[in-house]
Design a protein around this motif. Structure first.
Motif, PDB file in Angstrom:
ATOM      1  N   PHE A 132      42.204  34.204  38.339  1.00 39.53           N
ATOM      2  CA  PHE A 132      41.168  33.595  37.494  1.00 39.53           C
ATOM      3  C   PHE A 132      41.019  34.436  36.234  1.00 39.53           C
ATOM      4  CE2 PHE A 132      40.119  32.387  41.812  1.00 39.53           C
ATOM      5  CZ  PHE A 132      39.615  31.099  41.731  1.00 39.53           C
ATOM      6  N   GLU A 133      40.475  33.813  35.205  1.00 39.52           N
ATOM      7  CA  GLU A 133      40.219  34.521  33.951  1.00 39.52           C
ATOM      8  C   GLU A 133      38.786  34.256  33.494  1.00 39.52           C
ATOM      9  OE1 GLU A 133      42.282  36.486  32.227  1.00 39.52           O
ATOM     10  OE2 GLU A 133      44.212  36.123  33.252  1.00 39.52           O
ATOM     11  N   LEU A 134      38.147  35.280  32.955  1.00 39.59           N
ATOM     12  CA  LEU A 134      36.854  35.131  32.312  1.00 39.59           C
ATOM     13  C   LEU A 134      36.930  35.772  30.937  1.00 39.59           C
ATOM     14  CD1 LEU A 134      34.024  35.898  34.918  1.00 39.59           C
ATOM     15  CD2 LEU A 134      34.584  33.699  33.876  1.00 39.59           C
ATOM     16  N   ASP A 135      36.427  35.075  29.961  1.00 36.30           N
ATOM     17  CA  ASP A 135      36.332  35.643  28.621  1.00 36.30           C
ATOM     18  C   ASP A 135      35.186  36.654  28.604  1.00 36.30           C
ATOM     19  OD1 ASP A 135      35.326  35.757  25.727  1.00 36.30           O
ATOM     20  OD2 ASP A 135      37.236  34.684  25.543  1.00 36.30           O
ATOM     21  N   GLN A 187      39.910  45.892  33.638  1.00 35.45           N
ATOM     22  CA  GLN A 187      40.037  44.513  33.191  1.00 35.45           C
ATOM     23  C   GLN A 187      40.771  43.628  34.209  1.00 35.45           C
ATOM     24  OE1 GLN A 187      38.821  42.919  30.184  1.00 35.45           O
ATOM     25  NE2 GLN A 187      37.550  44.733  30.456  1.00 35.45           N
ATOM     26  N   LYS A 188      41.486  44.263  35.126  1.00 38.79           N
ATOM     27  CA  LYS A 188      42.169  43.530  36.198  1.00 38.79           C
ATOM     28  C   LYS A 188      41.501  43.905  37.517  1.00 38.79           C
ATOM     29  CE  LYS A 188      46.747  42.827  38.282  1.00 38.79           C
ATOM     30  NZ  LYS A 188      48.189  43.205  38.225  1.00 38.79           N
ATOM     31  N   ILE A 189      40.900  42.921  38.164  1.00 39.88           N
ATOM     32  CA  ILE A 189      40.124  43.176  39.380  1.00 39.88           C
ATOM     33  C   ILE A 189      40.746  42.398  40.531  1.00 39.88           C
ATOM     34  CG2 ILE A 189      37.854  42.995  40.457  1.00 39.88           C
ATOM     35  CD1 ILE A 189      36.660  42.982  37.613  1.00 39.88           C
ATOM     36  N   VAL A 190      41.114  43.134  41.593  1.00 39.92           N
ATOM     37  CA  VAL A 190      41.707  42.517  42.777  1.00 39.92           C
ATOM     38  C   VAL A 190      40.654  42.485  43.875  1.00 39.92           C
ATOM     39  CG1 VAL A 190      43.542  42.653  44.505  1.00 39.92           C
ATOM     40  CG2 VAL A 190      43.989  43.380  42.143  1.00 39.92           C
ATOM     41  N   ILE A 191      40.346  41.296  44.364  1.00 35.83           N
ATOM     42  CA  ILE A 191      39.276  41.127  45.351  1.00 35.83           C
ATOM     43  C   ILE A 191      39.852  40.517  46.623  1.00 35.83           C
ATOM     44  CG2 ILE A 191      37.006  40.160  45.824  1.00 35.83           C
ATOM     45  CD1 ILE A 191      36.589  39.867  42.830  1.00 35.83           C
ATOM     46  N   MET A 237      38.909  39.180  31.053  1.00 32.30           N
ATOM     47  CA  MET A 237      38.930  39.910  32.313  1.00 32.30           C
ATOM     48  C   MET A 237      39.638  39.051  33.359  1.00 32.30           C
ATOM     49  SD  MET A 237      35.741  41.707  34.337  1.00 32.30           S
ATOM     50  CE  MET A 237      35.709  43.137  33.261  1.00 32.30           C
ATOM     51  N   GLN A 238      40.548  39.677  34.089  1.00 32.17           N
ATOM     52  CA  GLN A 238      41.355  38.950  35.069  1.00 32.17           C
ATOM     53  C   GLN A 238      40.889  39.284  36.485  1.00 32.17           C
ATOM     54  OE1 GLN A 238      45.630  40.016  36.065  1.00 32.17           O
ATOM     55  NE2 GLN A 238      45.989  38.118  34.911  1.00 32.17           N
ATOM     56  N   LEU A 260      30.289  45.259  36.460  1.00 26.83           N
ATOM     57  CA  LEU A 260      31.605  44.942  35.918  1.00 26.83           C
ATOM     58  C   LEU A 260      32.079  46.029  34.967  1.00 26.83           C
ATOM     59  CD1 LEU A 260      31.398  41.101  35.209  1.00 26.83           C
ATOM     60  CD2 LEU A 260      32.823  42.252  36.911  1.00 26.83           C
ATOM     61  N   SER A 261      31.133  46.714  34.332  1.00 23.72           N
ATOM     62  CA  SER A 261      31.500  47.773  33.388  1.00 23.72           C
ATOM     63  C   SER A 261      32.174  48.954  34.082  1.00 23.72           C
ATOM     64  CB  SER A 261      30.255  48.257  32.630  1.00 23.72           C
ATOM     65  OG  SER A 261      29.268  48.733  33.535  1.00 23.72           O
ATOM     66  N   ASP A 262      32.011  49.064  35.397  1.00 22.01           N
ATOM     67  CA  ASP A 262      32.656  50.145  36.144  1.00 22.01           C
ATOM     68  C   ASP A 262      34.063  49.780  36.606  1.00 22.01           C
ATOM     69  OD1 ASP A 262      30.356  51.583  35.855  1.00 22.01           O
ATOM     70  OD2 ASP A 262      29.711  51.435  37.951  1.00 22.01           O
ATOM     71  N   LEU A 263      34.466  48.542  36.375  1.00 23.32           N
ATOM     72  CA  LEU A 263      35.746  48.047  36.873  1.00 23.32           C
ATOM     73  C   LEU A 263      36.733  47.863  35.728  1.00 23.32           C
ATOM     74  CD1 LEU A 263      34.379  45.356  39.373  1.00 23.32           C
ATOM     75  CD2 LEU A 263      35.144  47.686  39.910  1.00 23.32           C
TER      76      LEU A 263
END
Length: 232
Positions: A21-24, A83-87, A1-2, A78-81
């Motif tokens: 950032f990246e999270l596995d 794989q690429k999340i802009v904050i 997830m980015q 997170l399940s509603d978002l």
């Protein structure tokens, strides 16, 4: 997830910039919230700044703009978002650092509508009674947690933040105008009767869409306008 997160430290940066950032997916569970991910990202970079307190959607401290919509990170699965999340920080107010904004003006506007009951002198030996029907009218107006998601979603507030009180403050004003125990509702309406106050609202519904508690500030403001036309 980015995660693409807006960064800004006024001590060293001229303008905000994005950091990736990246999270596995193995690091997060199916019921993880966005705030859980931010905690993990801060382990990667301890300088990442954001607010959080209760982590239960009650304090309203962790408001931020997620993929173009203001949300509370602690109750955003997170399940509603994607794989690429802009904050980004919530718009319309100065940035203190990264995702932390200066809420001083927001609270000033809230204070400006006198968000407390103004009633007849009370007999401290007796309850201040209100009928169940009158009490029910307040539902949807008093539950605001002052997170700022609605107000910082509002273009009218972006354009005139020092003049337009914003949805959160006007929702509070509505709560006391319709309270059967309040004796200053006419004065409250007069204080809002200006082109840059209640009538600056264009009812584009950004505030209602952004509210994490499911409230409807736009409808409350519309009702305030209707009451004002009748009583002033």
């Amino acid at each position: 997830m980015q995660f693409i997160i807006s960064r800004y430290n006024p001590q060293i940066d001229k303008i905000p910039y994005d950091q990736t950032f990246e999270l596995d997916n193995t690091q997060i569970s199916t019921d993880s919230m966005l705030l859980d991910a931010l905690h993990l990202l801060r382990e990667q970079d301890p300088s990442l700044a954001y607010r959080s307190s209760c982590q239960e959607g009650v304090c309203g401290s962790d408001g931020m703009n997620v993929n173009g919509r203001n949300r509370l990170s602690c109750i955003t699965p997170l399940s509603d978002l994607p794989q690429k999340i802009v904050i980004k920080p919530m718009p319309g107010l100065p940035i203190i650092k990264d995702l932390i904004i200066d809420m001083e003006l927001f609270y000033q506007q809230y204070q400006g509508v006198d968000p407390f009951l103004q009633s007849e002198p009370l007999d401290l030996q007796h309850e201040h009674l209100q009928s169940p029907e009158d009490r029910a009218k307040l539902d949807g107006s008093y539950e605001c947690i002052l997170c700022g998601c609605c107000t910082t979603s509002c273009p009218s507030f972006w354009w005139n933040p020092d003049q337009f009180a914003g949805p959160a403050a006007l929702l509070a004003a509505h709560r006391f105008v319709i309270d059967s125990r309040d004796i200053q509702h006419v004065d409250r309406l007069k204080n809002l009767d200006s082109p840059t106050q209640i009538f600056r609202c264009r009812h584009i519904q950004n505030c209602t869409d952004a509210c994490p508690k499911g409230l409807n500030p736009s409808r409350a403001i519309q009702e305030l306008k209707s009451i004002m036309v009748k009583e002033i």
